[in-house]
Scaffold this motif. Structure first.
Motif, PDB file in Angstrom:
ATOM      1  N   LEU A  95       0.912  -1.104  -0.108  1.00  0.00           N
ATOM      2  CA  LEU A  95      -0.121   0.091   0.031  1.00  0.00           C
ATOM      3  C   LEU A  95       0.870   1.302  -0.117  1.00  0.00           C
ATOM      4  CD1 LEU A  95      -3.056   0.767   0.192  1.00  0.00           C
ATOM      5  CD2 LEU A  95      -3.012   0.659   2.679  1.00  0.00           C
ATOM      6  N   TYR A  96       0.617   1.960  -0.941  1.00  0.00           N
ATOM      7  CA  TYR A  96       1.640   3.271  -1.159  1.00  0.00           C
ATOM      8  C   TYR A  96       0.930   4.494  -1.095  1.00  0.00           C
ATOM      9  CZ  TYR A  96       4.663   6.277  -4.046  1.00  0.00           C
ATOM     10  OH  TYR A  96       5.538   7.411  -4.549  1.00  0.00           O
ATOM     11  N   PHE A  97       1.504   5.239  -0.185  1.00  0.00           N
ATOM     12  CA  PHE A  97       1.206   6.608   0.055  1.00  0.00           C
ATOM     13  C   PHE A  97       2.267   7.516  -0.453  1.00  0.00           C
ATOM     14  CE2 PHE A  97      -0.531   4.085   3.392  1.00  0.00           C
ATOM     15  CZ  PHE A  97      -1.906   4.418   3.091  1.00  0.00           C
ATOM     16  N   PRO A  98       1.825   8.274  -1.657  1.00  0.00           N
ATOM     17  CA  PRO A  98       3.138   8.931  -2.198  1.00  0.00           C
ATOM     18  C   PRO A  98       3.907   9.858  -1.507  1.00  0.00           C
ATOM     19  CG  PRO A  98       1.240   8.593  -3.906  1.00  0.00           C
ATOM     20  CD  PRO A  98       0.808   8.121  -2.416  1.00  0.00           C
ATOM     21  N   GLY A  99       5.288   9.782  -1.572  1.00  0.00           N
ATOM     22  CA  GLY A  99       6.032  10.450  -0.660  1.00  0.00           C
ATOM     23  C   GLY A  99       6.181  10.367   0.905  1.00  0.00           C
ATOM     24  N   THR A 100       5.222   9.633   1.329  1.00  0.00           N
ATOM     25  CA  THR A 100       5.018   9.611   2.677  1.00  0.00           C
ATOM     26  C   THR A 100       5.398   8.113   3.307  1.00  0.00           C
ATOM     27  OG1 THR A 100       3.173  10.915   2.438  1.00  0.00           O
ATOM     28  CG2 THR A 100       3.290   9.778   4.480  1.00  0.00           C
ATOM     29  N   GLN A 101       4.996   7.043   2.669  1.00  0.00           N
ATOM     30  CA  GLN A 101       4.962   5.724   3.286  1.00  0.00           C
ATOM     31  C   GLN A 101       4.913   4.714   2.148  1.00  0.00           C
ATOM     32  OE1 GLN A 101       1.889   4.930   6.377  1.00  0.00           O
ATOM     33  NE2 GLN A 101       3.344   4.254   7.624  1.00  0.00           N
ATOM     34  N   LEU A 102       5.337   3.606   2.464  1.00  0.00           N
ATOM     35  CA  LEU A 102       5.287   2.130   1.508  1.00  0.00           C
ATOM     36  C   LEU A 102       5.063   1.258   2.660  1.00  0.00           C
ATOM     37  CD1 LEU A 102       5.025   0.917  -1.017  1.00  0.00           C
ATOM     38  CD2 LEU A 102       7.620   0.594  -0.958  1.00  0.00           C
ATOM     39  N   LEU A 103       3.763   0.575   2.783  1.00  0.00           N
ATOM     40  CA  LEU A 103       3.514  -0.563   3.630  1.00  0.00           C
ATOM     41  C   LEU A 103       3.627  -1.852   2.773  1.00  0.00           C
ATOM     42  CD1 LEU A 103       0.850   1.138   5.530  1.00  0.00           C
ATOM     43  CD2 LEU A 103       3.094   0.754   6.453  1.00  0.00           C
ATOM     44  N   VAL A 104       4.374  -2.683   3.159  1.00  0.00           N
ATOM     45  CA  VAL A 104       4.545  -4.078   2.393  1.00  0.00           C
ATOM     46  C   VAL A 104       4.360  -5.167   3.412  1.00  0.00           C
ATOM     47  CG1 VAL A 104       6.050  -5.659   1.026  1.00  0.00           C
ATOM     48  CG2 VAL A 104       6.162  -2.906   0.887  1.00  0.00           C
ATOM     49  N   VAL A 105       3.487  -5.929   3.084  1.00  0.00           N
ATOM     50  CA  VAL A 105       2.931  -7.074   3.888  1.00  0.00           C
ATOM     51  C   VAL A 105       3.141  -8.426   3.054  1.00  0.00           C
ATOM     52  CG1 VAL A 105       0.490  -7.115   3.434  1.00  0.00           C
ATOM     53  CG2 VAL A 105       1.328  -8.139   5.405  1.00  0.00           C
ATOM     54  N   SER A 106       3.575  -9.545   3.692  1.00  0.00           N
ATOM     55  CA  SER A 106       3.886 -10.812   2.986  1.00  0.00           C
ATOM     56  C   SER A 106       3.399 -11.752   4.140  1.00  0.00           C
ATOM     57  CB  SER A 106       5.247 -10.964   2.599  1.00  0.00           C
ATOM     58  OG  SER A 106       6.119 -11.192   3.641  1.00  0.00           O
ATOM     59  N   ALA A 107       2.490 -12.623   3.728  1.00  0.00           N
ATOM     60  CA  ALA A 107       1.660 -13.548   4.522  1.00  0.00           C
ATOM     61  C   ALA A 107       1.384 -14.961   3.979  1.00  0.00           C
ATOM     62  CB  ALA A 107       0.902 -13.098   5.471  1.00  0.00           C
ATOM     63  N   LYS A 108       0.979 -15.952   4.617  1.00  0.00           N
ATOM     64  CA  LYS A 108       0.205 -17.042   4.108  1.00  0.00           C
ATOM     65  C   LYS A 108      -1.347 -16.637   4.145  1.00  0.00           C
ATOM     66  CE  LYS A 108       3.284 -21.035   4.510  1.00  0.00           C
ATOM     67  NZ  LYS A 108       3.473 -21.037   2.972  1.00  0.00           N
ATOM     68  N   TYR A 109      -2.018 -17.300   3.360  1.00  0.00           N
ATOM     69  CA  TYR A 109      -3.608 -17.066   3.497  1.00  0.00           C
ATOM     70  C   TYR A 109      -4.287 -18.249   3.381  1.00  0.00           C
ATOM     71  CZ  TYR A 109      -7.825 -14.151   3.016  1.00  0.00           C
ATOM     72  OH  TYR A 109      -8.914 -13.629   3.219  1.00  0.00           O
ATOM     73  N   SER A 110      -5.031 -18.489   4.348  1.00  0.00           N
ATOM     74  CA  SER A 110      -5.863 -19.640   4.346  1.00  0.00           C
ATOM     75  C   SER A 110      -6.760 -20.002   3.421  1.00  0.00           C
ATOM     76  CB  SER A 110      -6.501 -19.994   5.769  1.00  0.00           C
ATOM     77  OG  SER A 110      -7.540 -19.086   5.886  1.00  0.00           O
ATOM     78  N   ALA A 111      -7.302 -18.820   2.592  1.00  0.00           N
ATOM     79  CA  ALA A 111      -8.308 -19.092   1.675  1.00  0.00           C
ATOM     80  C   ALA A 111      -7.528 -18.369   0.206  1.00  0.00           C
ATOM     81  CB  ALA A 111      -9.649 -18.593   2.066  1.00  0.00           C
ATOM     82  N   PRO A 112      -6.666 -19.265  -0.263  1.00  0.00           N
ATOM     83  CA  PRO A 112      -5.840 -18.632  -1.431  1.00  0.00           C
ATOM     84  C   PRO A 112      -6.565 -18.416  -2.535  1.00  0.00           C
ATOM     85  CG  PRO A 112      -5.167 -20.966  -1.097  1.00  0.00           C
ATOM     86  CD  PRO A 112      -6.102 -20.549   0.146  1.00  0.00           C
TER      87      PRO A 112
END
Length: 182
Positions: A61-78
């Motif tokens: 999730l990108y907020f230009p010039g402010t922040q980049l949030l990056v998540v990685s995970a397994k998901y039970s309902a692919p």
């Protein structure tokens, strides 16, 4: 003679922390590349199935010039995430991974200013951070406050940068497959 020895000791003490601060972070160029591509494609989110870990996904999730949030995970309902990816609903993939991932599998990187991980922010800049089941680390340079040795802090930073680098590479590859302005 004592003055020379004192100078050598002082110089050595000053170089060790400087080396930690100057550690080459691979994520810097990749974060700039990803944010440039997201700006170009007019996207504020991107997601992809993790080709190296079946059942896992990566989203940003990108907020230009402010922040980049990056998540990685397994998901039970692919199948749900596969459907969201097919619809290019990257924000929804990010939301699912952030809130409903398989317990213990989520890694969240908060890249303040979306400029790659920084081992210690300068001035009053806020620090980058990593949250996972194994640990939560704020990269503010205060390893003593975090009850870590400097070596453990640098090691944690290196591991976070490596994980972030891998995630950024996967996300960049995904953005490059997209047409213009989705």
């Amino acid at each position: 003679m004592k003055t020379g020895l004192a100078f050598v000791l002082l110089a050595t003490m000053m170089v060790a922390p400087a080396a930690a601060r100057a550690q080459d972070t691979r994520s810097v160029d990749l974060a700039k590349q990803l944010t440039g591509l997201l700006d170009q494609k007019k996207l504020d989110a991107i997601a992809v199935a993790d080709a190296q870990n079946p059942g896992s996904y990566i989203a940003a999730l990108y907020f230009p010039g402010t922040q980049l949030l990056v998540v990685s995970a397994k998901y039970s309902a692919p199948q749900l995430l596969t459907e969201l990816l097919a619809r290019k609903d990257y924000r929804a993939v990010y939301a699912e991974l952030s809130s409903a991932s398989v317990p213990g599998s989520k890694v969240l990187i908060n890249d303040v200013y979306a400029n790659g991980l920084v081992i210690r922010p300068s001035g009053s800049n806020p620090p980058d951070s990593l949250e996972s089941a194994a640990s939560n680390t704020t990269f503010d340079g205060a390893w003593k406050k975090a009850k870590l040795t400097e070596a453990d802090y640098v090691k944690a930073f290196g591991a976070a940068d490596a994980a972030y680098t891998r995630a950024l590479q996967a996300l960049i590859a995904q953005v490059k497959t997209l047409g213009t302005a989705e």
